[in-house]
Design an enzyme around this catalytic site. Structure first.
Site, PDB file in Angstrom:
ATOM      1  N   LYS A   1      -7.339 -33.398 -53.585  1.00  0.00           N
ATOM      2  CA  LYS A   1      -8.211 -33.905 -52.521  1.00  0.00           C
ATOM      3  C   LYS A   1      -9.549 -33.166 -52.540  1.00  0.00           C
ATOM      4  CE  LYS A   1      -9.172 -32.992 -48.248  1.00  0.00           C
ATOM      5  NZ  LYS A   1     -10.551 -33.435 -47.990  1.00  0.00           N
TER       6      LYS A   1
ATOM      7  N   GLU B   1      -7.551 -19.339 -52.362  1.00  0.00           N
ATOM      8  CA  GLU B   1      -8.811 -18.657 -52.652  1.00  0.00           C
ATOM      9  C   GLU B   1      -9.701 -18.910 -51.441  1.00  0.00           C
ATOM     10  OE1 GLU B   1     -12.297 -18.087 -53.221  1.00  0.00           O
ATOM     11  OE2 GLU B   1     -12.359 -19.508 -54.897  1.00  0.00           O
TER      12      GLU B   1
ATOM     13  N   CYS C   1     -18.234 -18.362 -52.054  1.00  0.00           N
ATOM     14  CA  CYS C   1     -17.235 -17.493 -51.413  1.00  0.00           C
ATOM     15  C   CYS C   1     -17.442 -16.042 -51.837  1.00  0.00           C
ATOM     16  CB  CYS C   1     -15.834 -17.955 -51.745  1.00  0.00           C
ATOM     17  SG  CYS C   1     -15.604 -18.342 -53.474  1.00  0.00           S
TER      18      CYS C   1
ATOM     19  N   GLU D   1     -18.253 -14.522 -42.485  1.00  0.00           N
ATOM     20  CA  GLU D   1     -18.826 -15.257 -43.613  1.00  0.00           C
ATOM     21  C   GLU D   1     -19.821 -16.281 -43.055  1.00  0.00           C
ATOM     22  OE1 GLU D   1     -16.211 -17.991 -45.856  1.00  0.00           O
ATOM     23  OE2 GLU D   1     -17.008 -17.039 -47.654  1.00  0.00           O
TER      24      GLU D   1
HETATM   25  P1  NDP Z   1     -12.342 -25.994 -45.014  1.00  0.00           P
HETATM   26  O1  NDP Z   1     -11.482 -24.854 -45.367  1.00  0.00           O
HETATM   27  O2  NDP Z   1     -12.070 -26.764 -43.792  1.00  0.00           O
HETATM   28  O3  NDP Z   1     -12.377 -27.062 -46.213  1.00  0.00           O
HETATM   29  C1  NDP Z   1     -11.792 -26.918 -47.495  1.00  0.00           C
HETATM   30  C2  NDP Z   1     -10.949 -28.135 -47.854  1.00  0.00           C
HETATM   31  O4  NDP Z   1      -9.765 -28.172 -47.046  1.00  0.00           O
HETATM   32  C3  NDP Z   1     -11.637 -29.469 -47.610  1.00  0.00           C
HETATM   33  O5  NDP Z   1     -11.246 -30.371 -48.615  1.00  0.00           O
HETATM   34  C4  NDP Z   1     -11.086 -29.856 -46.257  1.00  0.00           C
HETATM   35  O6  NDP Z   1     -11.193 -31.220 -45.974  1.00  0.00           O
HETATM   36  C5  NDP Z   1      -9.649 -29.429 -46.392  1.00  0.00           C
HETATM   37  N1  NDP Z   1      -8.924 -29.241 -45.139  1.00  0.00           N
HETATM   38  C6  NDP Z   1      -9.408 -29.082 -43.874  1.00  0.00           C
HETATM   39  N2  NDP Z   1      -8.398 -28.913 -42.985  1.00  0.00           N
HETATM   40  C7  NDP Z   1      -7.251 -28.954 -43.694  1.00  0.00           C
HETATM   41  C8  NDP Z   1      -5.862 -28.818 -43.362  1.00  0.00           C
HETATM   42  N3  NDP Z   1      -5.470 -28.596 -42.116  1.00  0.00           N
HETATM   43  N4  NDP Z   1      -4.948 -28.912 -44.341  1.00  0.00           N
HETATM   44  C9  NDP Z   1      -5.317 -29.111 -45.618  1.00  0.00           C
HETATM   45  N5  NDP Z   1      -6.605 -29.248 -45.995  1.00  0.00           N
HETATM   46  C10 NDP Z   1      -7.570 -29.165 -45.060  1.00  0.00           C
HETATM   47  O7  NDP Z   1     -13.836 -25.498 -45.011  1.00  0.00           O
HETATM   48  P2  NDP Z   1     -15.077 -26.122 -44.194  1.00  0.00           P
HETATM   49  O8  NDP Z   1     -15.677 -27.173 -45.009  1.00  0.00           O
HETATM   50  O9  NDP Z   1     -14.666 -26.487 -42.807  1.00  0.00           O
HETATM   51  O10 NDP Z   1     -16.043 -24.886 -44.119  1.00  0.00           O
HETATM   52  C11 NDP Z   1     -15.909 -23.945 -43.047  1.00  0.00           C
HETATM   53  C12 NDP Z   1     -16.199 -22.560 -43.525  1.00  0.00           C
HETATM   54  O11 NDP Z   1     -15.247 -22.180 -44.504  1.00  0.00           O
HETATM   55  C13 NDP Z   1     -17.535 -22.377 -44.212  1.00  0.00           C
HETATM   56  O12 NDP Z   1     -18.558 -22.208 -43.311  1.00  0.00           O
HETATM   57  C14 NDP Z   1     -17.270 -21.171 -45.062  1.00  0.00           C
HETATM   58  O13 NDP Z   1     -17.442 -20.012 -44.293  1.00  0.00           O
HETATM   59  C15 NDP Z   1     -15.819 -21.320 -45.439  1.00  0.00           C
HETATM   60  N6  NDP Z   1     -15.637 -21.901 -46.783  1.00  0.00           N
HETATM   61  C16 NDP Z   1     -15.288 -21.081 -47.790  1.00  0.00           C
HETATM   62  C17 NDP Z   1     -15.146 -21.585 -49.055  1.00  0.00           C
HETATM   63  C18 NDP Z   1     -14.766 -20.719 -50.181  1.00  0.00           C
HETATM   64  O14 NDP Z   1     -14.964 -21.091 -51.327  1.00  0.00           O
HETATM   65  N7  NDP Z   1     -14.182 -19.581 -49.940  1.00  0.00           N
HETATM   66  C19 NDP Z   1     -15.394 -22.989 -49.368  1.00  0.00           C
HETATM   67  C20 NDP Z   1     -15.708 -23.798 -48.221  1.00  0.00           C
HETATM   68  C21 NDP Z   1     -15.830 -23.238 -46.995  1.00  0.00           C
HETATM   69  P3  NDP Z   1     -12.565 -31.741 -45.286  1.00  0.00           P
HETATM   70  O15 NDP Z   1     -13.609 -31.652 -46.320  1.00  0.00           O
HETATM   71  O16 NDP Z   1     -12.315 -33.123 -44.897  1.00  0.00           O
HETATM   72  O17 NDP Z   1     -12.815 -30.843 -44.108  1.00  0.00           O
END
Ligand code: NDP
Length: 474
Positions: free
Chosen positions: A180, A254, A288, A385
């Site tokens: 996904k 991660e 990240c 973060e």
């Molecule tokens: P999320 O952790 O929500 O998103 C990552 C992925 O998980 C997306 O595909 C998201 O879908 C999906 N997801 C969301 N909720 C669930 C769930 N309950 N079960 C399974 N999958 C789920 O990150 P955000 O986009 O909300 O970003 C928020 C913060 O997270 C950022 O501001 C940053 O600080 C951090 N972040 C860190 C990352 C890293 O690489 N370490 C990457 C991205 C974010 P959908 O896109 O539809 O929300």
């Protein structure tokens, strides 16, 4: 003398964005059962396409198709699986320009980065793991077998690269995949689905289900998924760990980071400044492992800061498709709101805010590169973060203090050390609780090198030989 830049836009003509996209299940594009959602260009807010929304029934179909394909794929000799992976890697190279432009349009990152960093690394990951597919018994895990169906959920900051990190090792080891992509950046994953068709990959080996968090949750919770791999926020990582707890699913996470980039007084200042800029402003800071906490030795604080401000003033913010752009658009309105909230908290808590004079486009999501000085360890901008182009600057006097401050975080993904002294690099690397420690460089990625975190940055490693372990029953 200041040189003016003429616009140098990359052509959009190389991409053909359809008005709507389906889910990729069992080798075909099919409609989703949920209400479609749109993906927009964050630099212009222009709607790019309607995207299918997978419900749990759709996810179930994708998992069943992956389960069926597993019977075939896992029985193929490794040398045959390798041929498919090599073919995919070559197709990615052939379509690299198109994929880079598509990534920049959907994500907002500068074309210079999608073209010169993301795409070469995506191809390199497929080439690297293609090489392992027929050599697994020499990997040191005995006659390890694949796990089965891998459910993979990825974020929006490196859409195609995170897909490559997840899919390449999974397929090389003989697993099949339901992936996904993030809601805001589905287009390159769907282009990858076309590449799977072009490569004649057996149907069901790769399935792409688009949707929001609920779709991700359905993938993770599906009883026929044997392995879950997630990259994203620590908050969602916790939810996933809870879902998986008590099942026999294998899990790698991660998650977030708050890396210290540590500059000693003997470091080459100009190089360190380039590394600081790369550490925090690469990919708008949506990284990240971004070096979001700068720790400067007090004796060189003034000279480093002056040089840093001068360099930051030269960064060009704007059109992601312009080849001269250094900082593109923030990925979404939500992320922009989060960056604004934390930056405002920085000011309210007493840190000093600085940004160079820079004109931001009227439409789209933008944030000027920002430095905070007079930051205390207790400030939110030093602990949380931000995931944006915002650097918190702190100081230290002794190496021991640098270690103490660097490790004073719930995260532990990466760190940077800048010094002329090799022995100090080793001394620091021994003591920093971070999965990756870069010395006199930053944000260097390589498919042969494992990547992953300590503490709240997650567990498991991706990349390199260690990356195979996550997809094998060892
Ligand atoms: P999320 O952790 O929500 O998103 C990552 C992925 O998980 C997306 O595909 C998201 O879908 C999906 N997801 C969301 N909720 C669930 C769930 N309950 N079960 C399974 N999958 C789920 O990150 P955000 O986009 O909300 O970003 C928020 C913060 O997270 C950022 O501001 C940053 O600080 C951090 N972040 C860190 C990352 C890293 O690489 N370490 C990457 C991205 C974010 P959908 O896109 O539809 O929300």
């Amino acid at each position: 003398m200041m040189f003016e830049y003429a616009p140098a836009p990359e052509s959009r003509d190389v991409v053909d964005i359809k008005s709507s996209y389906g889910l990729f299940v069992n080798g075909e594009f099919v409609e989703g059962s949920g209400k479609p959602f749109k993906t927009v260009n964050p630099a212009t807010e222009e709607k790019l396409a309607e995207i299918a929304n997978a419900t749990s029934d759709d996810v179930d179909r994708a998992v069943q198709s992956a389960r069926k394909a597993f019977g075939v794929w896992s029985q193929l000799p490794g040398s045959e699986r390798a041929k498919y992976l090599f073919r995919i890697a070559r197709l990615i190279q052939e379509r690299a320009r198109e994929l880079a432009v598509l990534e920049s349009i959907d994500n907002g990152k500068p074309i210079r980065e999608s073209r010169d960093v993301d795409l070469p690394l995506v191809a390199a990951h497929f080439f690297y793991y293609a090489g392992w597919a027929d050599k697994l018994k020499y990997a040191g895990y005995g006659d390890a077998r694949p796990l089965g169906v891998a459910g993979q959920v990825i974020p929006w900051n490196f859409p195609l690269l995170m897909l490559a990190w997840k899919i390449a090792p999974a397929l090389a080891c003989g697993n099949t995949v339901v992936l996904k992509p993030a809601e805001t950046t589905p287009l390159t994953a769907l282009a990858f689905a076309e590449i799977c068709q072009q490569a004649d990959l057996p149907p069901g080996v790769v399935n792409i289900v688009t949707g929001a968090g609920q779709t991700g949750a359905a993938v993770v919770a599906h009883p026929d998924v044997n392995k879950v791999a997630f990259t994203g926020s620590t908050e969602v990582g916790r939810i996933i760990a809870r879902t998986v707890a008590g099942t026999d699913k294998k899990l790698t996470l991660e998650l977030g980071g708050k890396a210290a980039n540590i500059v000693f007084d003997d470091a080459a200042v100009d190089q360190a400044v380039e590394g600081i800029v790369n550490g925090i402003f690469f990919n708008q800071g949506h990284v990240c492992c971004a070096g979001s906490r700068l720790l400067v030795q007090e004796s060189v604080y003034d000279v480093v800061l002056e040089s840093l401000k001068r360099r930051v003033s030269t960064l060009r913010v704007g059109d992601p498709l312009d080849k001269n752009t250094d900082i593109g658009a923030i990925n979404s309105a939500e992320q922009l709101a989060k960056i604004r909230e934390l930056s405002d908290a920085g000011e309210a808590e007493g840190a000093a805010r600085w940004s160079p004079a820079c004109e931001l486009p009227a439409k789209g999501f933008w944030f000027a590169p920002t430095l905070f000085t007079e930051v205390a360890q207790s400030h939110r901008i030093a602990r949380e973060e931000i995931f944006g182009p915002v650097l918190s600057v702190l100081t230290f006097r002794t190496p021991a203090e640098a270690v103490e401050k660097a490790n004073n975080t719930p995260y532990g993904l990466s760190a940077g050390v800048w010094t002329e002294k090799g022995s100090r690099i080793l001394w620091m690397a021994d003591r920093l609780r971070a999965g990756v420690v870069w010395a006199n460089t930053f944000n260097k990625f390589d498919p042969t090198s494992p990547f992953g975190g300590y503490k709240e940055s997650g567990y498991g490693r991706e990349g390199g030989l260690r990356g195979l372990e996550a997809y094998l029953d060892v």
